[in-house]
Design an enzyme around this catalytic site. Structure first.
Site, PDB file in Angstrom:
ATOM      1  N   HIS A  36       0.761  -1.324   0.050  1.00 22.56           N
ATOM      2  CA  HIS A  36       0.016  -0.047   0.024  1.00 22.56           C
ATOM      3  C   HIS A  36       0.821   1.172   0.050  1.00 22.56           C
ATOM      4  O   HIS A  36       0.285   2.344   0.302  1.00 22.56           O
ATOM      5  CB  HIS A  36      -1.090  -0.012   1.231  1.00 22.56           C
ATOM      6  CG  HIS A  36      -2.153  -0.974   1.168  1.00 22.56           C
ATOM      7  ND1 HIS A  36      -2.171  -2.282   1.526  1.00 22.56           N
ATOM      8  CD2 HIS A  36      -3.422  -1.089   0.308  1.00 22.56           C
ATOM      9  CE1 HIS A  36      -3.008  -3.070   1.200  1.00 22.56           C
ATOM     10  NE2 HIS A  36      -3.841  -2.192   0.512  1.00 22.56           N
ATOM     11  N   HIS A  43      -2.352  -6.138  -5.902  1.00 26.52           N
ATOM     12  CA  HIS A  43      -2.351  -7.547  -5.144  1.00 26.52           C
ATOM     13  C   HIS A  43      -3.696  -7.755  -4.875  1.00 26.52           C
ATOM     14  O   HIS A  43      -4.773  -7.209  -5.224  1.00 26.52           O
ATOM     15  CB  HIS A  43      -2.012  -7.104  -3.686  1.00 26.52           C
ATOM     16  CG  HIS A  43      -2.733  -6.049  -2.835  1.00 26.52           C
ATOM     17  ND1 HIS A  43      -2.049  -4.750  -3.280  1.00 26.52           N
ATOM     18  CD2 HIS A  43      -3.411  -6.062  -2.023  1.00 26.52           C
ATOM     19  CE1 HIS A  43      -2.920  -4.007  -2.303  1.00 26.52           C
ATOM     20  NE2 HIS A  43      -3.689  -4.665  -1.640  1.00 26.52           N
ATOM     21  N   CYS A  78     -14.015  -5.852   3.972  1.00 24.65           N
ATOM     22  CA  CYS A  78     -12.927  -6.147   3.091  1.00 24.65           C
ATOM     23  C   CYS A  78     -11.536  -6.537   3.724  1.00 24.65           C
ATOM     24  O   CYS A  78     -11.504  -6.596   4.937  1.00 24.65           O
ATOM     25  CB  CYS A  78     -12.847  -4.775   2.115  1.00 24.65           C
ATOM     26  SG  CYS A  78     -12.524  -3.382   3.055  1.00 24.65           S
ATOM     27  N   HIS A  80      -7.730  -8.891   2.484  1.00 27.22           N
ATOM     28  CA  HIS A  80      -6.865  -9.653   1.835  1.00 27.22           C
ATOM     29  C   HIS A  80      -6.638 -11.289   2.182  1.00 27.22           C
ATOM     30  O   HIS A  80      -6.473 -11.550   3.357  1.00 27.22           O
ATOM     31  CB  HIS A  80      -5.532  -9.051   1.758  1.00 27.22           C
ATOM     32  CG  HIS A  80      -5.435  -7.514   1.571  1.00 27.22           C
ATOM     33  ND1 HIS A  80      -5.522  -6.680   2.793  1.00 27.22           N
ATOM     34  CD2 HIS A  80      -5.346  -6.808   0.512  1.00 27.22           C
ATOM     35  CE1 HIS A  80      -5.364  -5.618   2.176  1.00 27.22           C
ATOM     36  NE2 HIS A  80      -5.480  -5.547   1.010  1.00 27.22           N
ATOM     37  N   GLU A  98     -14.692  -8.450  11.615  1.00 30.19           N
ATOM     38  CA  GLU A  98     -15.006  -6.738  11.617  1.00 30.19           C
ATOM     39  C   GLU A  98     -16.544  -6.659  11.919  1.00 30.19           C
ATOM     40  O   GLU A  98     -16.885  -5.521  12.597  1.00 30.19           O
ATOM     41  CB  GLU A  98     -14.925  -6.281   9.991  1.00 30.19           C
ATOM     42  CG  GLU A  98     -13.485  -6.113   9.434  1.00 30.19           C
ATOM     43  CD  GLU A  98     -13.402  -5.433   8.194  1.00 30.19           C
ATOM     44  OE1 GLU A  98     -14.424  -5.028   7.726  1.00 30.19           O
ATOM     45  OE2 GLU A  98     -12.279  -5.556   7.688  1.00 30.19           O
ATOM     46  N   TYR A 113      -8.844  -1.942  -9.438  1.00 32.56           N
ATOM     47  CA  TYR A 113      -8.870  -0.615  -9.041  1.00 32.56           C
ATOM     48  C   TYR A 113      -7.483   0.019  -8.549  1.00 32.56           C
ATOM     49  O   TYR A 113      -6.460  -0.645  -7.814  1.00 32.56           O
ATOM     50  CB  TYR A 113     -10.226  -0.105  -8.212  1.00 32.56           C
ATOM     51  CG  TYR A 113      -9.869  -0.477  -6.917  1.00 32.56           C
ATOM     52  CD1 TYR A 113      -9.511   0.572  -5.899  1.00 32.56           C
ATOM     53  CD2 TYR A 113     -10.061  -1.534  -6.445  1.00 32.56           C
ATOM     54  CE1 TYR A 113      -9.261   0.158  -4.535  1.00 32.56           C
ATOM     55  CE2 TYR A 113     -10.092  -1.910  -4.980  1.00 32.56           C
ATOM     56  CZ  TYR A 113      -9.750  -0.957  -4.175  1.00 32.56           C
ATOM     57  OH  TYR A 113      -9.574  -1.450  -2.830  1.00 32.56           O
ATOM     58  N   GLU A 124      -4.361   1.989  -2.577  1.00 36.84           N
ATOM     59  CA  GLU A 124      -4.987   0.949  -2.902  1.00 36.84           C
ATOM     60  C   GLU A 124      -4.736   0.484  -4.388  1.00 36.84           C
ATOM     61  O   GLU A 124      -5.225   1.368  -5.181  1.00 36.84           O
ATOM     62  CB  GLU A 124      -6.463   1.004  -2.648  1.00 36.84           C
ATOM     63  CG  GLU A 124      -7.004   1.210  -1.172  1.00 36.84           C
ATOM     64  CD  GLU A 124      -6.840  -0.072  -0.228  1.00 36.84           C
ATOM     65  OE1 GLU A 124      -6.451  -1.170  -0.733  1.00 36.84           O
ATOM     66  OE2 GLU A 124      -7.089   0.255   1.020  1.00 36.84           O
ATOM     67  N   GLU A 126      -5.821  -2.730  -6.199  1.00 39.43           N
ATOM     68  CA  GLU A 126      -6.177  -4.195  -5.789  1.00 39.43           C
ATOM     69  C   GLU A 126      -6.985  -4.800  -7.048  1.00 39.43           C
ATOM     70  O   GLU A 126      -7.735  -4.243  -7.980  1.00 39.43           O
ATOM     71  CB  GLU A 126      -7.048  -3.909  -4.769  1.00 39.43           C
ATOM     72  CG  GLU A 126      -6.105  -3.626  -3.464  1.00 39.43           C
ATOM     73  CD  GLU A 126      -7.029  -3.752  -2.220  1.00 39.43           C
ATOM     74  OE1 GLU A 126      -6.394  -3.918  -1.316  1.00 39.43           O
ATOM     75  OE2 GLU A 126      -8.475  -3.565  -2.234  1.00 39.43           O
ATOM     76  N   TRP A 172     -13.775   2.465  -3.737  1.00 38.93           N
ATOM     77  CA  TRP A 172     -13.785   0.839  -4.638  1.00 38.93           C
ATOM     78  C   TRP A 172     -15.391   0.767  -4.395  1.00 38.93           C
ATOM     79  O   TRP A 172     -15.776  -0.318  -5.069  1.00 38.93           O
ATOM     80  CB  TRP A 172     -13.055  -0.268  -3.877  1.00 38.93           C
ATOM     81  CG  TRP A 172     -13.207  -0.434  -2.588  1.00 38.93           C
ATOM     82  CD1 TRP A 172     -13.936  -1.217  -1.875  1.00 38.93           C
ATOM     83  CD2 TRP A 172     -12.470   0.405  -1.387  1.00 38.93           C
ATOM     84  NE1 TRP A 172     -13.880  -1.253  -0.359  1.00 38.93           N
ATOM     85  CE2 TRP A 172     -12.908  -0.420  -0.232  1.00 38.93           C
ATOM     86  CE3 TRP A 172     -11.208   1.026  -1.456  1.00 38.93           C
ATOM     87  CZ2 TRP A 172     -12.278   0.137   0.935  1.00 38.93           C
ATOM     88  CZ3 TRP A 172     -10.936   1.449  -0.092  1.00 38.93           C
ATOM     89  CH2 TRP A 172     -11.349   0.911   1.052  1.00 38.93           C
TER      90      TRP A 172
END
Length: 188
Positions: A36, A43, A78, A80, A98, A113, A124, A126, A172
């Site tokens: 980032h 990624h 969201c 990874h 979360e 994006y 970002e 991604e 996003w």
């Protein structure tokens, strides 16, 4: 690995992410923080959108301590996946961490994006897998270090709000919402 991800004491910026090429194929890995840093390394990521039976989508307001786009409204959760890991399994873990809920998830599509956070300078970049699911009759119990607030919103109203005040939302969200709503049919 689930035990490591479920531990809120883990510094998420030190976890590894899977780097991908322009076709979404794995090409390596690095830590979240490195991926980032400007100009950003492409990624793998995921964006979860949960819908209720009336077709509303569950949004979260990102906690103010987030390193990228804090305080902005975004999709349900969201994150990874670990390099070589299952996107759906990682998303299920993050949904619990979360929002404090479980839901069966399916992949609705993917998009790419690139966005720079003007406040932090972090980026970002991604290859984002959009996952959808249903959540009915269960109240979220968000973790305060992850989520400042949440709301159920009609997708049509959300699109209007995104057009009127894009800076209040994650960059996003619009693309993820388009993919998710194209795949969801509200129950009648």
């Amino acid at each position: 690995m689930t035990d490591t991800l479920a531990n809120p004491q883990i510094d998420r910026e030190t976890l590894d992410v899977e780097l991908v090429d322009d076709e979404g194929r794995a090409v390596g890995s690095c830590q979240v923080a490195q991926a980032h840093r400007a100009p950003g390394l492409l990624h793998r990521a995921f964006s979860v959108l949960l819908f209720d039976r009336s077709g509303r989508v569950l949004l979260q307001q990102r906690a103010l301590i987030k390193t990228r786009f804090p305080g902005r409204w975004s999709n349900t959760c969201c994150g990874h996946p670990a390099p070589g890991g299952s996107v759906i399994e990682a998303a299920g873990v993050r949904l619990i961490e979360e929002m404090g809920v479980r839901a069966a998830l399916t992949e609705a599509g993917v998009f790419r994006y690139h966005a720079e956070d003007p406040a932090s300078g972090r980026v970002e970049h991604e290859w984002d897998h959009v996952l959808i699911g249903r959540l009915d009759d269960i109240d979220p119990h968000p973790h305060p270090a992850e989520v400042a607030d949440y709301a159920w919103v009609d997708p049509v109203e959300l699109r209007a709000a995104l057009a009127d005040d894009a800076d209040s939302y994650s960059p996003w969200l619009g693309s993820a919402l388009d993919i998710a709503t194209a795949a969801v049919q509200p129950s009648t």
